[in-house]
Design a protein around this motif. Sequence first.
Motif, PDB file in Angstrom:
ATOM      1  N   ALA A 120      46.068  58.573  31.194  1.00  0.00           N
ATOM      2  CA  ALA A 120      45.464  57.476  31.823  1.00  0.00           C
ATOM      3  C   ALA A 120      45.390  56.444  31.128  1.00  0.00           C
ATOM      4  CB  ALA A 120      43.895  57.830  32.545  1.00  0.00           C
ATOM      5  N   GLN A 121      44.801  56.184  30.172  1.00  0.00           N
ATOM      6  CA  GLN A 121      44.846  55.209  29.225  1.00  0.00           C
ATOM      7  C   GLN A 121      45.815  54.266  29.033  1.00  0.00           C
ATOM      8  OE1 GLN A 121      44.166  55.397  24.703  1.00  0.00           O
ATOM      9  NE2 GLN A 121      43.244  53.404  24.608  1.00  0.00           N
ATOM     10  N   ALA A 122      46.936  54.957  29.257  1.00  0.00           N
ATOM     11  CA  ALA A 122      48.836  54.591  28.716  1.00  0.00           C
ATOM     12  C   ALA A 122      49.173  53.925  30.203  1.00  0.00           C
ATOM     13  CB  ALA A 122      49.264  55.352  29.653  1.00  0.00           C
ATOM     14  N   THR A 123      48.193  53.972  31.729  1.00  0.00           N
ATOM     15  CA  THR A 123      48.413  53.319  32.784  1.00  0.00           C
ATOM     16  C   THR A 123      47.791  52.204  33.104  1.00  0.00           C
ATOM     17  OG1 THR A 123      48.785  55.566  33.779  1.00  0.00           O
ATOM     18  CG2 THR A 123      47.617  53.447  35.139  1.00  0.00           C
ATOM     19  N   GLY A 124      46.236  52.441  32.383  1.00  0.00           N
ATOM     20  CA  GLY A 124      45.401  51.098  32.184  1.00  0.00           C
ATOM     21  C   GLY A 124      45.560  49.832  31.348  1.00  0.00           C
TER      22      GLY A 124
ATOM     23  N   LEU B 297      48.528  43.214  35.934  1.00  0.00           N
ATOM     24  CA  LEU B 297      48.864  42.851  37.213  1.00  0.00           C
ATOM     25  C   LEU B 297      47.423  42.568  38.187  1.00  0.00           C
ATOM     26  CD1 LEU B 297      50.544  45.731  37.213  1.00  0.00           C
ATOM     27  CD2 LEU B 297      51.727  44.119  36.293  1.00  0.00           C
ATOM     28  N   PRO B 298      48.350  41.960  39.114  1.00  0.00           N
ATOM     29  CA  PRO B 298      46.942  42.135  40.382  1.00  0.00           C
ATOM     30  C   PRO B 298      46.055  42.711  41.546  1.00  0.00           C
ATOM     31  CG  PRO B 298      49.656  40.439  40.587  1.00  0.00           C
ATOM     32  CD  PRO B 298      49.137  41.692  40.430  1.00  0.00           C
ATOM     33  N   VAL B 299      45.311  42.795  41.127  1.00  0.00           N
ATOM     34  CA  VAL B 299      44.307  43.482  41.549  1.00  0.00           C
ATOM     35  C   VAL B 299      44.534  44.521  42.771  1.00  0.00           C
ATOM     36  CG1 VAL B 299      41.815  43.677  42.514  1.00  0.00           C
ATOM     37  CG2 VAL B 299      42.698  42.127  40.465  1.00  0.00           C
ATOM     38  N   ARG B 300      45.492  43.516  43.797  1.00  0.00           N
ATOM     39  CA  ARG B 300      45.631  44.490  45.137  1.00  0.00           C
ATOM     40  C   ARG B 300      47.021  45.350  44.915  1.00  0.00           C
ATOM     41  NH1 ARG B 300      46.413  39.842  49.517  1.00  0.00           N
ATOM     42  NH2 ARG B 300      47.161  41.946  50.771  1.00  0.00           N
ATOM     43  N   MET B 301      47.779  44.842  43.893  1.00  0.00           N
ATOM     44  CA  MET B 301      49.057  45.347  44.103  1.00  0.00           C
ATOM     45  C   MET B 301      48.461  47.063  43.078  1.00  0.00           C
ATOM     46  SD  MET B 301      52.427  44.944  41.033  1.00  0.00           S
ATOM     47  CE  MET B 301      52.547  43.472  42.214  1.00  0.00           C
ATOM     48  N   VAL B 302      47.590  46.629  41.927  1.00  0.00           N
ATOM     49  CA  VAL B 302      46.840  48.083  41.285  1.00  0.00           C
ATOM     50  C   VAL B 302      46.065  48.870  41.921  1.00  0.00           C
ATOM     51  CG1 VAL B 302      45.816  49.006  39.357  1.00  0.00           C
ATOM     52  CG2 VAL B 302      46.743  46.724  38.926  1.00  0.00           C
ATOM     53  N   ASP B 303      45.221  48.449  43.130  1.00  0.00           N
ATOM     54  CA  ASP B 303      44.991  49.312  43.901  1.00  0.00           C
ATOM     55  C   ASP B 303      45.836  49.943  45.409  1.00  0.00           C
ATOM     56  OD1 ASP B 303      41.548  48.128  42.679  1.00  0.00           O
ATOM     57  OD2 ASP B 303      41.795  46.765  45.233  1.00  0.00           O
ATOM     58  N   LYS B 304      46.146  49.379  45.248  1.00  0.00           N
ATOM     59  CA  LYS B 304      47.292  49.879  46.127  1.00  0.00           C
ATOM     60  C   LYS B 304      48.028  51.438  45.593  1.00  0.00           C
ATOM     61  CE  LYS B 304      50.891  49.654  49.312  1.00  0.00           C
ATOM     62  NZ  LYS B 304      52.283  48.378  50.162  1.00  0.00           N
TER      63      LYS B 304
ATOM     64  N   LYS C  29      36.961  50.943  48.095  1.00  0.00           N
ATOM     65  CA  LYS C  29      36.697  49.453  47.204  1.00  0.00           C
ATOM     66  C   LYS C  29      37.954  50.027  46.877  1.00  0.00           C
ATOM     67  CE  LYS C  29      34.203  46.136  46.752  1.00  0.00           C
ATOM     68  NZ  LYS C  29      33.418  45.179  46.437  1.00  0.00           N
ATOM     69  N   GLY C  30      39.377  49.249  46.339  1.00  0.00           N
ATOM     70  CA  GLY C  30      39.669  50.013  45.333  1.00  0.00           C
ATOM     71  C   GLY C  30      39.992  49.934  44.397  1.00  0.00           C
ATOM     72  N   LEU C  31      40.347  50.598  43.372  1.00  0.00           N
ATOM     73  CA  LEU C  31      40.109  50.982  41.375  1.00  0.00           C
ATOM     74  C   LEU C  31      39.923  50.060  40.881  1.00  0.00           C
ATOM     75  CD1 LEU C  31      41.689  54.395  39.966  1.00  0.00           C
ATOM     76  CD2 LEU C  31      41.468  51.593  38.905  1.00  0.00           C
ATOM     77  N   TYR C  32      40.865  49.134  40.999  1.00  0.00           N
ATOM     78  CA  TYR C  32      40.797  48.129  39.686  1.00  0.00           C
ATOM     79  C   TYR C  32      39.305  47.222  40.881  1.00  0.00           C
ATOM     80  CZ  TYR C  32      42.537  45.190  35.970  1.00  0.00           C
ATOM     81  OH  TYR C  32      43.047  45.050  34.769  1.00  0.00           O
ATOM     82  N   SER C  33      39.537  46.839  41.775  1.00  0.00           N
ATOM     83  CA  SER C  33      38.504  45.836  41.971  1.00  0.00           C
ATOM     84  C   SER C  33      37.520  46.153  41.364  1.00  0.00           C
ATOM     85  CB  SER C  33      38.551  45.684  43.643  1.00  0.00           C
ATOM     86  OG  SER C  33      39.353  45.451  44.133  1.00  0.00           O
ATOM     87  N   ARG C  34      37.504  47.841  41.369  1.00  0.00           N
ATOM     88  CA  ARG C  34      35.687  48.203  41.121  1.00  0.00           C
ATOM     89  C   ARG C  34      35.896  48.109  39.584  1.00  0.00           C
ATOM     90  NH1 ARG C  34      33.353  52.514  43.242  1.00  0.00           N
ATOM     91  NH2 ARG C  34      31.597  51.823  41.963  1.00  0.00           N
TER      92      ARG C  34
END
Length: 397
Positions: A232-236, A242-249, A272-277
């Motif tokens: 998961a760290q690699a994804t992080g 990247l834009p927050v909305r893109m990562v949330d989706k 609420k989306g993951l990156y928004s959090r």
Amino acid sequence: MPNSPSPTGRTDAVALTDRTDDRPVYVIGGGPGGLATAAALRARGVRAVVLEKADRIGASWRGHYDRLHLHTTRRWSALPGLRMPRKFGRWVGRDDLVRYLEKYTEHHELEVVTGVEVNRIDPHPDGSGDWQLTATGGRVLRGRAVVVATGFNHTPRIPEWPGRDTFTGELLHAAEYRNPAPYADKDVLVVGIGNTGAEIAADLTEGGAARVRIAVRTAPHIVRRSTAGWPAQATGILVRRLPVRMVDKAGSLLARVAVPDLSAQGLPRPEKGLYSRVREGAIPVQDVGLIDAVKSGRVVPVATVASFDKDAVVLADGTRLTPDAVIAATGYSRALEPLLGHLDVLDGRGRPVVHGARAPKEAPGLYFTGFTNPISGMLRELARDAEKIAKRVARAH
């Protein structure tokens, strides 16, 4: 070297004031961030003295619970100038990390002084741009720059729940938890479902607790620590720019594939989306047993705690529980106000207004590392900050 540290990173504090005539850079805190910064400074020919209030380096890591392993890979958790041994495995355990910090101190011949706590930082009164540190034992130290690396998790925090002092069961902060042995056959409530609370809850069920519940204020995003070998760290690391909305989706789609819906067990998917959090400071929970424990009913999510009433814990939904023990995984405060609250370098939540190689405009020569909780991994960012701070300090002096 007459002042070389021992393998545990200890140097005689009594002689400290005899070694400050060349105005070193003082690094406050002997954890990974402080040691990494000191090593990076030393590599650039800048003398750095690490001041650690405990009697050994890595004190906070030594006090963590027994089963703790890093949620970041060995490769991306190493500090500048020394790899972690392959024998530590992909997910480095607590004791191995402590051994690494000891080896790191020895390998880089870092100048570490233990048993010295800095109480206050001030601009030097002579107006030179140097810094004056007031420390235990009546010490007044002078440095050309200061790096504050006292840690994201500094002072355990337990909320002032109404009736807390009347509770007749055991109430402790997660910082005091070591292993499940004392809780065998007991009813335990864990308060807080961050990474620490989630792992302690799973540890308790595996260690023989009779009943484990976890109080949830806001349902977290849960991710697999590794999926098909991909951490998961690699994804992080990949998505943090990247834009927050893109990562949330993308995070929502991945969660529906990799993580089962636990709504029926009391743990719904977050709205609420993951990156928004993440941008609000809420890092996803990396699963090390929580999903299976909740799915099987061995860990039961309940509402957040509202108050205590003698032997009972009253939840926000009115439910009354009578656990034998309550473990509060409710976070920490940075506790920076006594040290430098008078310098106007902290925000409303007590965190530095800047970090890394950026010094506050009001305080040139004052740097901070380790006060963010990045999705890309704390140790990785500490290592990156260390190099940037060292480069800036060396250039300035």
